[in-house]
Motif scaffolding. Structure first.
Motif, PDB file in Angstrom:
ATOM      1  N   CYS A  10      22.166  34.177  44.937  1.00 13.02           N
ATOM      2  CA  CYS A  10      22.546  32.952  45.655  1.00 13.02           C
ATOM      3  C   CYS A  10      21.441  31.909  45.547  1.00 13.02           C
ATOM      4  N   ASP A  11      20.751  31.621  46.643  1.00 17.11           N
ATOM      5  CA  ASP A  11      19.764  30.525  46.612  1.00 17.11           C
ATOM      6  C   ASP A  11      18.331  31.001  46.807  1.00 17.11           C
ATOM      7  N   GLU A  12      18.074  32.290  46.562  1.00 17.17           N
ATOM      8  CA  GLU A  12      16.700  32.781  46.595  1.00 17.17           C
ATOM      9  C   GLU A  12      16.408  33.532  45.298  1.00 17.17           C
ATOM     10  N   THR A  13      15.259  33.236  44.679  1.00 18.21           N
ATOM     11  CA  THR A  13      14.829  34.033  43.529  1.00 18.21           C
ATOM     12  C   THR A  13      13.833  35.038  44.084  1.00 18.21           C
ATOM     13  N   GLY A  14      14.176  36.326  44.001  1.00 19.07           N
ATOM     14  CA  GLY A  14      13.295  37.374  44.519  1.00 19.07           C
ATOM     15  C   GLY A  14      12.912  38.322  43.400  1.00 19.07           C
ATOM     16  N   VAL A  15      11.636  38.615  43.293  1.00 19.49           N
ATOM     17  CA  VAL A  15      11.159  39.576  42.282  1.00 19.49           C
ATOM     18  C   VAL A  15      10.177  40.513  42.977  1.00 19.49           C
ATOM     19  N   ALA A  16      10.366  41.821  42.792  1.00 19.64           N
ATOM     20  CA  ALA A  16       9.476  42.779  43.449  1.00 19.64           C
ATOM     21  C   ALA A  16       9.281  43.992  42.552  1.00 19.64           C
ATOM     22  N   ILE A  17       8.258  44.789  42.868  1.00 14.40           N
ATOM     23  CA  ILE A  17       8.046  46.046  42.137  1.00 14.40           C
ATOM     24  C   ILE A  17       7.965  47.164  43.166  1.00 14.40           C
ATOM     25  N   TYR A  18       8.832  48.174  42.990  1.00 12.42           N
ATOM     26  CA  TYR A  18       8.837  49.331  43.882  1.00 12.42           C
ATOM     27  C   TYR A  18       8.361  50.544  43.089  1.00 12.42           C
ATOM     28  N   ASP A  19       7.375  51.227  43.661  1.00 13.15           N
ATOM     29  CA  ASP A  19       6.845  52.435  43.030  1.00 13.15           C
ATOM     30  C   ASP A  19       7.315  53.625  43.867  1.00 13.15           C
ATOM     31  N   LEU A  24       6.422  49.774  48.052  1.00 14.68           N
ATOM     32  CA  LEU A  24       6.485  48.402  47.533  1.00 14.68           C
ATOM     33  C   LEU A  24       5.089  47.930  47.130  1.00 14.68           C
ATOM     34  N   ILE A  25       4.922  47.517  45.865  1.00 13.01           N
ATOM     35  CA  ILE A  25       3.572  47.112  45.432  1.00 13.01           C
ATOM     36  C   ILE A  25       3.510  45.638  45.031  1.00 13.01           C
ATOM     37  N   ALA A  26       4.654  44.965  44.979  1.00 12.54           N
ATOM     38  CA  ALA A  26       4.635  43.506  44.750  1.00 12.54           C
ATOM     39  C   ALA A  26       5.916  42.921  45.323  1.00 12.54           C
ATOM     40  N   ASN A  27       5.798  41.730  45.893  1.00 16.99           N
ATOM     41  CA  ASN A  27       6.987  41.088  46.454  1.00 16.99           C
ATOM     42  C   ASN A  27       6.819  39.578  46.361  1.00 16.99           C
ATOM     43  N   GLN A  28       7.611  38.936  45.505  1.00 18.91           N
ATOM     44  CA  GLN A  28       7.528  37.494  45.289  1.00 18.91           C
ATOM     45  C   GLN A  28       8.873  36.861  45.621  1.00 18.91           C
ATOM     46  N   LEU A  29       8.806  35.716  46.284  1.00 21.12           N
ATOM     47  CA  LEU A  29      10.062  35.065  46.672  1.00 21.12           C
ATOM     48  C   LEU A  29       9.936  33.565  46.512  1.00 21.12           C
ATOM     49  N   TYR A  30      10.986  32.964  45.963  1.00 20.29           N
ATOM     50  CA  TYR A  30      11.048  31.500  45.936  1.00 20.29           C
ATOM     51  C   TYR A  30      12.391  31.115  46.529  1.00 20.29           C
ATOM     52  N   THR A  31      12.364  30.256  47.550  1.00 13.38           N
ATOM     53  CA  THR A  31      13.635  29.869  48.160  1.00 13.38           C
ATOM     54  C   THR A  31      14.020  28.456  47.740  1.00 13.38           C
ATOM     55  N   GLN A  32      15.304  28.291  47.426  1.00 17.14           N
ATOM     56  CA  GLN A  32      15.825  27.001  46.961  1.00 17.14           C
ATOM     57  C   GLN A  32      16.351  26.139  48.101  1.00 17.14           C
ATOM     58  N   ILE A  59       8.161  36.923  37.803  1.00 17.49           N
ATOM     59  CA  ILE A  59       7.928  38.258  37.221  1.00 17.49           C
ATOM     60  C   ILE A  59       6.439  38.379  36.853  1.00 17.49           C
ATOM     61  N   GLN A  60       5.904  37.304  36.266  1.00 14.10           N
ATOM     62  CA  GLN A  60       4.475  37.319  35.906  1.00 14.10           C
ATOM     63  C   GLN A  60       3.616  37.464  37.169  1.00 14.10           C
ATOM     64  N   SER A  61       3.986  36.741  38.234  1.00 15.91           N
ATOM     65  CA  SER A  61       3.211  36.834  39.492  1.00 15.91           C
ATOM     66  C   SER A  61       3.308  38.234  40.084  1.00 15.91           C
ATOM     67  N   ALA A  62       4.491  38.853  39.989  1.00 10.80           N
ATOM     68  CA  ALA A  62       4.670  40.196  40.561  1.00 10.80           C
ATOM     69  C   ALA A  62       3.814  41.214  39.811  1.00 10.80           C
ATOM     70  N   LEU A  63       3.798  41.109  38.482  1.00 15.12           N
ATOM     71  CA  LEU A  63       2.963  42.040  37.688  1.00 15.12           C
ATOM     72  C   LEU A  63       1.490  41.859  38.058  1.00 15.12           C
ATOM     73  N   ASN A  67      -1.080  44.359  39.835  1.00 17.55           N
ATOM     74  CA  ASN A  67      -2.126  44.680  38.859  1.00 17.55           C
ATOM     75  C   ASN A  67      -1.593  45.632  37.771  1.00 17.55           C
ATOM     76  N   LEU A  68      -0.435  45.290  37.243  1.00 16.79           N
ATOM     77  CA  LEU A  68       0.214  46.130  36.228  1.00 16.79           C
ATOM     78  C   LEU A  68       0.414  45.337  34.943  1.00 16.79           C
ATOM     79  N   ALA A  69       0.397  46.046  33.823  1.00 14.20           N
ATOM     80  CA  ALA A  69       0.781  45.430  32.546  1.00 14.20           C
ATOM     81  C   ALA A  69       2.273  45.706  32.352  1.00 14.20           C
TER      82      ALA A  69
END
Ligand code: KG4
Ligand code: ZN
Length: 344
Positions: A10-19, A24-32, A59-63, A67-69
Motif C-alpha cells: 500500500c503506502d509504506e515501503t518496509g524492508v527488514a531482515i529476520y534471522d 529481527l536484525i534490521a528494520n527499515q521503513l519509509y512512509t508515503q 534494502i541497502q540500508s537494511a543490509l 552488517n551483512l553482505a
C-alpha cells in the motif's frame, strides 16, 4: 537462516531482515503518507512509483544495519497480496529478481498473515500461544479469525462494508483531520467528554460475527451537521466529543464481537493486529474484556501494528523453512483469502 522481507502492498515501503537464530536484525521503513495527504487517500499510481524509488535504497540500508553482505542472505520474502496491484508488483519484481541474481529462494507472503503473526516479533513472554482468536483491524480489513496454528485459519466474521481503519479515516476527514486520520482522531478523542453524544453499535443487536461500519460514518456526519446548525463552526471541544463518541462505538462493537467469538470457541487468548490495533482505547477495552473473561490479550509493538517489512520477513522465514517457495513467475494476488494458505 537470514531472510530479507519486502513490504510494498500500500503506502509504506518496509524492508527488514529476520534471522531465525537472532530474531529481527534490521528494520527499515519509509512512509508515503505525506505524498498522498493532499489527495485525501492513497493514489495507487503514485504509490507504485514511490515504491520503485525507495525499495532498493532501503534494502541497502537494511543490509548495512544488519552488517551483512548480500551473499549472507538465505532467502527473500515479499508481500504477494492482498493490496494494490501496481504496488505489489514493484516489491515482488524486485524480490524475485534479487533472489534470482543471488541464487536464493523467494516466497510470496500474505499481508494479513503478516499482521496476524506480528505479535510473534515480541519477547517470548508477550507472544501468544495457539490456539487464539485474532481481531485484524487495518485500513483495508476487519476480520475475526480463529487461529489454530500457522496457516490454520478460519474467518469467523468480517466487515460487510467499510473496514474499521477506513471508517476512522473517513470520520477523521469529516472532522477536518489530515489523511490518514485514525491516529489523530484517537488523540482528539482523548479530550472528549464521554456521553455528550452516543453513536449506535452497528449489528450488535443480532447474532453473528460480521461487522458493518458505514452507518457509523453517517451517524458522525449527521451529528456534525446538526452541531454546525446549532453552534455554527464546530468548537474543538465539540469535535473532540464527536471523536470520543465515534471511537467508543467502534471499540464497544469490536469488543462485543470478540467476546462472542471467544465464547463460541472457548479460547482464552485474543490477538489484535493491524493499524487500528495501535489505538489506545481499543487496547484498553479489550484488556478489560480479557480480564473479565480470565484470558489474555496480545498485540504487536506500535511500529509493528501498521505496515512493516519485519512481519513479512518473519513469515517468509517460517514458510521458507517449511520448504515453500515461489517459482520464477512474478505473480501477485490483489485479492487473496487467508484460508487458502497452507498449514505448517
Ligand atoms: O495496517 P495498516 O498500516 O495498513 C493496512 O494494511 O491497511 O493500517 C492503517 C490504518 C489506517 O486506516 C489508520 O488510520 C489506522 O490504521 N490507524 C489507527 C491508529 N493508528 C493507525 N486507527 C485508530 N487509532 C489509531 N491509533
Ligand atoms: Zn496492513
Amino acid at each position: 537462516m537470514k531472510v530479507l522481507g519486502i513490504e510494498t502492498s500500500c503506502d509504506e515501503t518496509g524492508v527488514a531482515i529476520y534471522d531465525t537464530e537472532q530474531g529481527l536484525i534490521a528494520n527499515q521503513l519509509y512512509t508515503q503518507i505525506a505524498l498522498h495527504a493532499d489527495y485525501g487517500g492513497v493514489v495507487p499510481e503514485l504509490a507504485s512509483r514511490d515504491h520503485i524509488r525507495k525499495t532498493t535504497p532501503l534494502i541497502q540500508s537494511a543490509l548495512k544495519e544488519a552488517n551483512l553482505a548480500a551473499d549472507e542472505i538465505d532467502g527473500i520474502a515479499y508481500t504477494a497480496g492482498p493490496g494494490l496491484v501496481g504496488a505489489l508488483l514493484v516489491g515482488s519484481t524486485i524480490a524475485r529478481s534479487l533472489a534470482y541474481a543471488w541464487n536464493v529462494p523467494a516466497v510470496g507472503v500474505h499481508h494479513m498473515e503478516g499482521h496476524l503473526l506480528a505479535p510473534m516479533l515480541e519477547q517470548p513472554e508477550n507472544r501468544p500461544h495457539f490456539p487464539f482468536i485474532a481481531l485484524l483491524v487495518s485500513g483495508g480489513h476487519t476480520q475475526l479469525v480463529k487461529v489454530d496454528g500457522i496457516g490454520k485459519y478460519e474467518v469467523m466474521g468480517e466487515s460487510i462494508d467499510d473496514a474499521a481503519g477506513e471508517t476512522f479515516d473517513k470520520t477523521a476527514k469529516l472532522l477536518g483531520l489530515d489523511y490518514p486520520g485514525g491516529a489523530a482522531l484517537s488523540r482528539l478523542a482523548e479530550k472528549g467528554t464521554a456521553g455528550r453524544f452516543v453513536f449506535p453499535k452497528p449489528m450488535t443487536d443480532r447474532p453473528g460475527l460480521d461487522f458493518s461500519f458505514s452507518g457509523l460514518k453517517t451517524a458522525a456526519a449527521n451529528t456534525i451537521n446538526q452541531s454546525i446548525k446549532a453552534e455554527g463552526e464546530l468548537t474543538e471541544q465539540t469535535k473532540a466529543d464527536i471523536a470520543h463518541a465515534f471511537q467508543t462505538a467502534v471499540v464497544e462493537t469490536l469488543a462485543i464481537k470478540c467476546k462472542r467469538a471467544l465464547k463460541e470457541t472457548g479460547y482464552k487468548s485474543l490477538v489484535i493486529a493491524g493499524g487500528v490495533s495501535a489505538n489506545k482505547q481499543l487496547r484498553q477495552g479489550l484488556a478489560e474484556l480479557m480480564s473479565e473473561l480470565g484470558g489474555h490479550v496480545f498485540y504487536p509493538a506500535p511500529q509493528f501494528c501498521t505496515d512493516n517489512g519485519a512481519m513479512i520477513a518473519y513469515i517468509g522465514a517460517l514458510r521458507l523453512q517449511n520448504g515453500e517457495h515461489s517459482d520464477l513467475a512474478i505473480d501477485v494476488k490483489p485479492r487473496w483469502a487467508m484460508t487458502d494458505l497452507p498449514a505448517i
